[in-house]
Design a protein around this motif. Structure first.
Motif, PDB file in Angstrom:
ATOM      1  N   ARG A  64      51.613  65.154 -59.005  1.00  0.00           N
ATOM      2  CA  ARG A  64      51.964  66.567 -59.097  1.00  0.00           C
ATOM      3  C   ARG A  64      53.103  66.725 -60.096  1.00  0.00           C
ATOM      4  NH1 ARG A  64      50.623  72.089 -58.048  1.00  0.00           N
ATOM      5  NH2 ARG A  64      52.462  73.111 -58.925  1.00  0.00           N
ATOM      6  N   PHE A  86      55.639  69.557 -62.163  1.00  0.00           N
ATOM      7  CA  PHE A  86      56.220  70.895 -62.232  1.00  0.00           C
ATOM      8  C   PHE A  86      56.838  71.021 -63.616  1.00  0.00           C
ATOM      9  CE2 PHE A  86      56.260  69.734 -57.746  1.00  0.00           C
ATOM     10  CZ  PHE A  86      55.748  70.872 -57.125  1.00  0.00           C
ATOM     11  N   THR A 106      57.774  65.337 -49.338  1.00  0.00           N
ATOM     12  CA  THR A 106      57.289  66.644 -48.905  1.00  0.00           C
ATOM     13  C   THR A 106      56.174  67.147 -49.813  1.00  0.00           C
ATOM     14  OG1 THR A 106      59.361  67.275 -47.816  1.00  0.00           O
ATOM     15  CG2 THR A 106      57.947  69.065 -48.581  1.00  0.00           C
ATOM     16  N   SER A 107      56.321  66.963 -51.123  1.00  0.00           N
ATOM     17  CA  SER A 107      55.251  67.384 -52.047  1.00  0.00           C
ATOM     18  C   SER A 107      53.955  66.645 -51.753  1.00  0.00           C
ATOM     19  CB  SER A 107      55.679  67.144 -53.499  1.00  0.00           C
ATOM     20  OG  SER A 107      56.753  67.986 -53.862  1.00  0.00           O
ATOM     21  N   THR A 108      54.051  65.345 -51.453  1.00  0.00           N
ATOM     22  CA  THR A 108      52.854  64.571 -51.121  1.00  0.00           C
ATOM     23  C   THR A 108      52.197  65.098 -49.859  1.00  0.00           C
ATOM     24  OG1 THR A 108      53.757  62.581 -52.177  1.00  0.00           O
ATOM     25  CG2 THR A 108      52.009  62.265 -50.555  1.00  0.00           C
ATOM     26  N   ARG A 147      52.422  68.078 -48.565  1.00  0.00           N
ATOM     27  CA  ARG A 147      51.847  69.403 -48.826  1.00  0.00           C
ATOM     28  C   ARG A 147      50.503  69.286 -49.536  1.00  0.00           C
ATOM     29  NH1 ARG A 147      57.351  72.401 -51.015  1.00  0.00           N
ATOM     30  NH2 ARG A 147      58.221  72.923 -48.961  1.00  0.00           N
ATOM     31  N   MET A 148      50.405  68.353 -50.473  1.00  0.00           N
ATOM     32  CA  MET A 148      49.118  68.167 -51.154  1.00  0.00           C
ATOM     33  C   MET A 148      48.064  67.624 -50.194  1.00  0.00           C
ATOM     34  SD  MET A 148      50.008  66.873 -55.030  1.00  0.00           S
ATOM     35  CE  MET A 148      51.296  65.686 -54.623  1.00  0.00           C
ATOM     36  N   VAL A 200      48.379  72.641 -48.982  1.00  0.00           N
ATOM     37  CA  VAL A 200      49.368  73.699 -49.158  1.00  0.00           C
ATOM     38  C   VAL A 200      49.813  73.766 -50.615  1.00  0.00           C
ATOM     39  CG1 VAL A 200      51.660  74.511 -48.447  1.00  0.00           C
ATOM     40  CG2 VAL A 200      50.133  73.464 -46.771  1.00  0.00           C
ATOM     41  N   LEU A 201      49.823  72.624 -51.269  1.00  0.00           N
ATOM     42  CA  LEU A 201      50.199  72.510 -52.673  1.00  0.00           C
ATOM     43  C   LEU A 201      49.042  71.846 -53.419  1.00  0.00           C
ATOM     44  CD1 LEU A 201      52.510  72.673 -54.856  1.00  0.00           C
ATOM     45  CD2 LEU A 201      53.136  70.352 -54.142  1.00  0.00           C
ATOM     46  N   ALA A 202      48.643  72.434 -54.535  1.00  0.00           N
ATOM     47  CA  ALA A 202      47.563  71.840 -55.322  1.00  0.00           C
ATOM     48  C   ALA A 202      48.060  70.601 -56.041  1.00  0.00           C
ATOM     49  CB  ALA A 202      47.038  72.853 -56.334  1.00  0.00           C
ATOM     50  N   SER A 203      47.223  69.586 -56.111  1.00  0.00           N
ATOM     51  CA  SER A 203      47.582  68.377 -56.843  1.00  0.00           C
ATOM     52  C   SER A 203      47.251  68.559 -58.320  1.00  0.00           C
ATOM     53  CB  SER A 203      46.838  67.165 -56.290  1.00  0.00           C
ATOM     54  OG  SER A 203      45.438  67.335 -56.438  1.00  0.00           O
ATOM     55  N   THR A 204      48.025  67.897 -59.176  1.00  0.00           N
ATOM     56  CA  THR A 204      47.710  67.874 -60.601  1.00  0.00           C
ATOM     57  C   THR A 204      46.526  66.947 -60.846  1.00  0.00           C
ATOM     58  OG1 THR A 204      50.034  68.297 -61.138  1.00  0.00           O
ATOM     59  CG2 THR A 204      48.646  67.425 -62.903  1.00  0.00           C
TER      60      THR A 204
END
Length: 295
Positions: A11, A13, A43-45, A47-48, A52-56
């Motif tokens: 991911r 940003f 947390t980003s991991t 969420r993906m 909740v969070l889109a992965s790149t």
């Protein structure tokens, strides 16, 4: 036994690569600890993993197949940011959140009361959340994640703010889920707790996995130290070639030995000076391993 897995998860940003090719598996029937410093990407991991969070780029798999929205509806998720409504009763919120996941109201109510009772909150079930202590709010948030016999659990700092009794109660609940073959992944900054609870550990640094294995496997990779206990003061060990004194306290020294020759020199010098009560290897702690791989 189910398995929740990520492969080459990334991911970005802008110019920041917050999660950089992360791969690991949380296997059914065990607690997997997910540790790292603030900003490491935990947390980003998570969420993906939950969508909740889109992965790149990269993949999230459940039992070997790409995870679906339907799969995620069966997962229990506790986010870093708590999502409780402060002016609503705890029990009403739990029933509402469970119904959003398709659980019938009567079933949700009975299950919520059972969990609250096991966490020592049965008598506070009708209290508004804002009237509960932070620790008790945490108990309610945990209960929301455990509703409906989840097929996997992803918990971001679930033990934060809990007293030792509440931690033990929570662990008992989680063990009940691992006994069903459920994979449980949780993040924590409490390394002593992670070391006590987890069958597997994943350590992140700068968005990358720098260690992954059972506690025993990670201990094999850590720096081996030795404890030397003498009949007299051990301060002289600082002058022995190939010996690094990590700590010396009276007759006891914690040492790192460069090689077998250094060990022989040390032991010969110690015997020459007097009584040697102990010279034994010391298994590295999780905290020591963590410092080594994240420094």
């Amino acid at each position: 036994m189910s398995t929740l897995e990520v492969r080459d998860l990334t991911r970005t940003f802008g110019d920041l690569r917050a999660v950089d090719g992360v791969s690991f598996a949380a296997r059914g029937g065990m607690l997997t600890g997910f540790v790292g410093s603030n900003g490491a990407g935990k947390t980003s991991t998570m969420r993906m993993m939950m969508g909740v969070l889109a992965s790149t780029s990269g993949d999230v798999l459940f039992d070997g197949a790409p995870v679906t929205r339907a799969d995620r509806r069966t997962f229990g998720y506790m986010p870093e940011e708590r999502g409780l409504y402060p002016k609503q009763p705890a029990l009403d919120q739990l029933v509402y959140l469970a119904r959003l996941r398709g659980i019938p109201a009567a079933t949700a109510r009975a299950e919520a009361l059972e969990h609250l009772d096991r966490l020592g909150l049965a008598d506070r079930a009708k209290d508004h959340v804002e009237k509960l202590s932070l620790g008790n709010q945490q108990r309610v948030q945990i209960t929301a994640a455990l509703m409906g016999r989840p097929r996997a659990l992803i918990l971001d700092e679930p033990f934060s703010g809990l007293d030792p009794t509440a931690v033990d109660d929570m662990v008992d609940l989680l063990r009940g889920h691992t006994a069903r073959g459920v994979p449980v992944l949780f993040s924590s900054h409490q390394l002593d707790l992670v070391e006590r609870l987890c069958e597997r550990l994943v350590i992140l640094r700068g968005g990358r996995v720098v260690a992954d294995g059972t506690p025993a496997e990670l201990q094999e990779t850590g720096t081996v130290r030795h404890r030397l206990v003498l009949g007299g003061d051990a301060g002289w060990v600082r002058g022995v070639p190939g010996v690094h004194a990590v700590d010396v306290d009276g007759a006891t020294a914690l040492l790192e030995l460069a090689d077998e020759e250094a060990a022989r020199r040390l032991l010969a010098a110690a015997v020459e000076r007097g009584t040697v009560r102990e010279l034994s290897p010391v298994r590295p702690s999780l905290a020591q391993i963590y410092r080594e791989v994240t420094s």
